[in-house]
Design an enzyme around this catalytic site. Structure first.
Site, mmCIF file in Angstrom:
data_model
loop_
_atom_site.group_PDB
_atom_site.id
_atom_site.type_symbol
_atom_site.label_atom_id
_atom_site.label_comp_id
_atom_site.label_asym_id
_atom_site.label_seq_id
_atom_site.Cartn_x
_atom_site.Cartn_y
_atom_site.Cartn_z
ATOM 1 N N THR A 16 0.834 -1.211 0.000
ATOM 2 C CA THR A 16 0.000 0.000 0.000
ATOM 3 C C THR A 16 0.860 1.249 0.000
ATOM 4 O O THR A 16 0.467 2.277 -0.545
ATOM 5 C CB THR A 16 -0.927 -0.016 1.236
ATOM 6 O OG1 THR A 16 -1.819 -1.106 1.076
ATOM 7 C CG2 THR A 16 -1.727 1.257 1.381
ATOM 8 N N SER A 65 1.218 -7.495 -0.990
ATOM 9 C CA SER A 65 1.875 -8.556 -0.208
ATOM 10 C C SER A 65 0.954 -9.716 0.132
ATOM 11 O O SER A 65 1.416 -10.762 0.593
ATOM 12 C CB SER A 65 2.536 -7.995 1.048
ATOM 13 O OG SER A 65 1.608 -7.801 2.083
ATOM 14 N N ASP A 99 0.136 -6.630 4.833
ATOM 15 C CA ASP A 99 -0.646 -7.853 5.066
ATOM 16 C C ASP A 99 0.199 -9.069 5.441
ATOM 17 O O ASP A 99 -0.244 -9.907 6.233
ATOM 18 C CB ASP A 99 -1.510 -8.165 3.837
ATOM 19 C CG ASP A 99 -2.733 -7.253 3.770
ATOM 20 O OD1 ASP A 99 -3.045 -6.595 4.786
ATOM 21 O OD2 ASP A 99 -3.377 -7.198 2.713
HETATM 22 C C1 SIN Z 1 -1.069 -2.956 2.803
HETATM 23 O O1 SIN Z 1 0.083 -2.771 2.474
HETATM 24 O O2 SIN Z 1 -1.586 -2.319 3.767
HETATM 25 C C2 SIN Z 1 -1.994 -3.910 2.109
HETATM 26 C C3 SIN Z 1 -1.488 -4.410 0.817
HETATM 27 C C4 SIN Z 1 -0.258 -5.228 0.952
HETATM 28 O O3 SIN Z 1 -0.068 -5.907 1.964
HETATM 29 O O4 SIN Z 1 0.532 -5.224 -0.009
#
Ligand code: SIN
Length: 325
Positions: A16, A65, A99
């Site tokens: 994110t 992720s 994640d």
């Molecule tokens: C995040 O980073 O908060 C969710 C998406 C990910 O884990 O890549």
């Protein structure tokens, strides 16, 4: 500004923190892993000053992720290992999705000899948010990378510094999404300074470095799955997984390692068939205590949460010897 010797390497993997939404106010309807790590860094005011020396950037992956793959773990660990061995590098920062950050942190902790800091950071809001959290997290990660005595695999999010063993994502939305559970964080980053509550992780060679070498030599990753105990649990998932060739099973048991009798029986059958089984608890705090008066039918997973116990079992099945705990 004091300029330190040695460079900091920033390895981008997506998440994110590198996410983009169609609308600036949208903090959840975005696509992760869109902005290159170089562009992310260039957008942070004061970053060059916070780095206190040269920054080198590498894009190791560009993923959400939730889709973390063994190939990305292997590539990331190999880049970390090369940079840790390079005297001109003083620290590594890894940008990562939230994640599965805790799994990657435990994997890197296990396979690296991290006598320098390896700092994972992330964000809960995309780079296009009205108030993104990624820029501050990046600055805080650099503060940790530059902190005197910093070492080991740690993560930084929302001003808190967490160790690889303890860190866990505990909230799906809040910017302060991580916890170290009962022990609390290693410390905090406040206005660019690290205030420690506990010492940095012990400078110890990762217990599973040999597994990384096997992977580099082309060994296949074992198949390890996680099952859970709950009301009405049966053994059918375990039996199906065994038929499907699973090599390891981690069970997120209830309470102090308790299992529905049907699931217990299936796991014992699996173990007799040669599948490695480890018992953890689905409780978010504490760890399963072995009964002092009875030999457990199924071995415990040394106090790790289920997803980290799975990482350890993967590495064990690649021949690494876990430390006694
Ligand atoms: C995040 O980073 O908060 C969710 C998406 C990910 O884990 O890549």
């Amino acid at each position: 500004m004091q300029v330190s010797a040695g460079k900091i390497v920033v390895l981008g993997t997506g998440g994110t923190i590198a996410g983009k939404a169609g609308v600036a106010g949208d903090n959840i309807g975005y696509v992760a892993g869109q902005v290159g790590v170089q562009d992310l860094l260039e957008a942070v005011p004061g970053l060059a000053q916070a780095a206190q020396g040269p920054l080198v950037v590498e894009q190791v992956a560009q993923i959400d992720s939730k889709n973390m793959e063994f190939a990305v773990w292997a590539a990331l660990a190999h880049r970390c290992r090369a940079h840790l061995a390079d005297d001109s590098v003083r620290a590594i920062v890894v940008t990562h999705g939230t994640d599965t950050l805790e799994e990657t942190a435990w994997f890197l902790h296990s396979v690296l000899d991290a006598r320098k800091p390896v700092v994972l950071t992330c964000a809960m809001r995309p780079a296009t948010a009205i108030a993104p959290d990624g820029p501050q997290n990046l600055l805080d990660a650099l503060a940790v990378a530059n902190a005197p005595g910093a070492r080991g695999v740690v993560s930084v999010c929302a001003g808190a510094v967490h160790g690889a063993r303890q860190v866990q994502k505990v909230h799906p939305y809040r910017v302060d999404a991580f916890s170290s559970g009962e022990g609390g964080p290693l410390g905090w980053v406040e206005e660019g300074r690290v205030r420690l509550a506990q010492d940095w992780p012990q400078a110890q060679a990762g217990w599973a470095q040999s597994a990384l070498e096997k992977i580099a030599a082309g060994a296949p990753w074992p198949r390890v799955e996680i099952v859970m105990n709950y009301a009405g649990a049966s053994g059918s998932t375990v039996d199906a997984l065994v038929r499907d060739g699973v090599q390891g099973l981690v069970v997120a048991a209830t309470g102090n390692g308790t299992l529905h009798h049907a699931l217990q029986a299936a796991l014992e059958r699996a173990q007799q068939a040669g599948v490695a089984v480890r018992v953890t608890t689905r409780c978010p705090l504490g760890q399963v205590l072995a009964l002092p008066w009875a030999e457990a039918a199924l071995p415990l997973a040394s106090g790790l949460i289920p997803v980290k116990a799975r990482v350890s079992l993967l590495l064990e099945l690649l021949g690494a010897q876990p430390p006694a705990r």
